[in-house]
Design an enzyme around this catalytic site. Structure first.
Site, PDB file in Angstrom:
ATOM      1  N   ARG A 169       0.811  -1.377   0.162  1.00 30.85           N
ATOM      2  CA  ARG A 169      -0.044  -0.167   0.069  1.00 30.85           C
ATOM      3  C   ARG A 169       0.820   1.158   0.013  1.00 30.85           C
ATOM      4  O   ARG A 169       1.899   1.203   0.556  1.00 30.85           O
ATOM      5  CB  ARG A 169      -0.899  -0.163   1.195  1.00 30.85           C
TER       6      ARG A 169
ATOM      7  N   HIS B 193      -0.667  -2.442  -4.523  1.00 34.12           N
ATOM      8  CA  HIS B 193      -0.182  -3.359  -5.597  1.00 34.12           C
ATOM      9  C   HIS B 193      -0.175  -2.794  -7.008  1.00 34.12           C
ATOM     10  O   HIS B 193      -0.413  -3.453  -7.821  1.00 34.12           O
ATOM     11  CB  HIS B 193      -1.163  -4.818  -5.426  1.00 34.12           C
TER      12      HIS B 193
ATOM     13  N   HIS C  67       2.901 -12.777  -5.110  1.00 34.37           N
ATOM     14  CA  HIS C  67       1.877 -12.652  -4.436  1.00 34.37           C
ATOM     15  C   HIS C  67       1.026 -14.352  -4.312  1.00 34.37           C
ATOM     16  O   HIS C  67       0.007 -14.413  -4.260  1.00 34.37           O
ATOM     17  CB  HIS C  67       0.786 -11.654  -4.725  1.00 34.37           C
TER      18      HIS C  67
ATOM     19  N   ASP D 205      -2.207  -9.685   8.544  1.00 38.22           N
ATOM     20  CA  ASP D 205      -1.844  -8.917   7.277  1.00 38.22           C
ATOM     21  C   ASP D 205      -0.944  -7.646   7.628  1.00 38.22           C
ATOM     22  O   ASP D 205      -1.359  -6.597   7.251  1.00 38.22           O
ATOM     23  CB  ASP D 205      -3.170  -8.252   6.656  1.00 38.22           C
TER      24      ASP D 205
ATOM     25  N   GLU E 264       5.004 -12.260   1.546  1.00 41.11           N
ATOM     26  CA  GLU E 264       5.351 -11.311   0.147  1.00 41.11           C
ATOM     27  C   GLU E 264       6.741 -10.691   0.575  1.00 41.11           C
ATOM     28  O   GLU E 264       6.609  -9.760   1.345  1.00 41.11           O
ATOM     29  CB  GLU E 264       4.553 -10.342  -0.024  1.00 41.11           C
TER      30      GLU E 264
END
Length: 310
Positions: free
Chosen positions: A70, A95, A165, A226, A277
């Site tokens: 982000r 992304h 991803h 996350d 990631e």
């Protein structure tokens, strides 16, 4: 081998790789890792058709960019100039924007039985980013490992943060709440309600983000991870009698446990796979205390990540 055809008429190719007990399929669309088999078990989430990737994907297996993760308020300032990006994640850009690298058809530059190199040119102004960026990703199977090598060059100052991803499920099905994670990481990046880092590197000790000792994904925090972790070494995930060890030259890893998969918009339900990631930190262009993601003409940004199966 042709995997499918886009509405524009452009064809998407499928490349098969093999080495030792590993087999993989890579698509030119999004540089997607569609399958990764370890001794016959597919350990990544993939989709069946190009139509699925156009309408039902949540970046499954794709290379995301120009900036993975982000950027706050879909804007950043570089060398005194503000650049505005598409806001596709609330007020933020995620992304690479609405048409990031995951939705582009890459070109096969080189291939062998166990390796393929894909390239992509992103023109100046693409999704609001300055400079023409030339990117490449090389997938190589090395007996027990998938190695990913990234490279990028630009003709004008820009920012770049490439990552893959893929969603992993080491059992080949079910959910990942029982996957046990051990992470050599003493710090993580706390985030606000929009999942933007708040600027500090917080100690994991005494929090649900402490994976310096092994813990199952679903053991704490309702599995709702996350977050970006600051890496001091490897990440290891174990399930179904298989261990995956992740090492990287990148400073961080975004650990996402797949909680927002819903089983309706995608073929997969919550926690069907977890992402690791490897990357620079989210929102680094707006947070100068983070490692820089600025790339300038004459420089070549490279990184390597290896997923080894034990």
């Amino acid at each position: 081998m042709i995997f499918g055809t886009l509405p524009s008429g452009q064809q998407v190719e499928r490349v098969e790789l093999s080495s030792g007990r590993l087999r993989a399929e890579v698509l030119t669309y999004g540089a997607v890792v569609r399958t990764l088999e370890v001794s016959g078990v597919n350990v990544v989430l993939g989709l069946d058709t190009i139509e699925d990737y156009l309408t039902r994907s949540r970046y499954f297996g794709a290379v995301v960019g120009r900036y993975g993760n982000r950027i706050a308020n879909a804007r950043f300032t570089l060398d005194g100039t503000e650049y505005r990006l598409p806001a596709n994640n609330g007020p933020n850009s995620l992304h690479g924007g609405t048409e990031g690298f995951d939705s582009k058809v890459w070109t096969i530059a080189a291939r062998t039985d166990s390796s393929v190199t894909l390239t992509l040119t992103s023109p100046d102004g693409d999704q609001g980013y300055p400079g023409t960026l030339t990117a490449s990703v090389t997938y190589t199977l090395e007996d027990d490992a998938l190695r990913i090598d990234y490279a990028a060059e630009t003709d004008a100052p820009t920012v770049v943060n490439l990552t893959n991803h893929s969603y992993f499920n080491l059992k080949g099905g079910g959910d990942v709440l029982d996957h046990v994670v051990r992470m050599e990481s003493e710090h993580y990046l706390p985030v606000d309600e929009d999942k933007i880092p708040m600027g500090e590197l917080a100690p994991v000790k005494g929090t649900p983000f402490d994976f310096t000792e092994p813990h199952a994904v679903g053991e704490r925090y309702d599995g709702g991870y996350d977050h970006c972790f600051v890496l001091d070494g490897a990440v290891r995930v174990t399930a179904g009698g298989l261990t995956m060890e992740v090492t990287t030259t990148e400073p961080g890893v975004q650990f996402y446990a797949g909680s927002m998969l819903d089983g309706t918009a995608t073929p997969y339900g919550p926690f069907a796979g977890l992402c690791l990631e490897t990357q620079h930190y989210p929102d680094a262009p707006n947070q100068p205390q983070f490692p820089s993601t600025v790339l300038r003409p004459g420089e070549r940004r490279t990184s390597t990540t290896t997923y080894r199966f034990i």
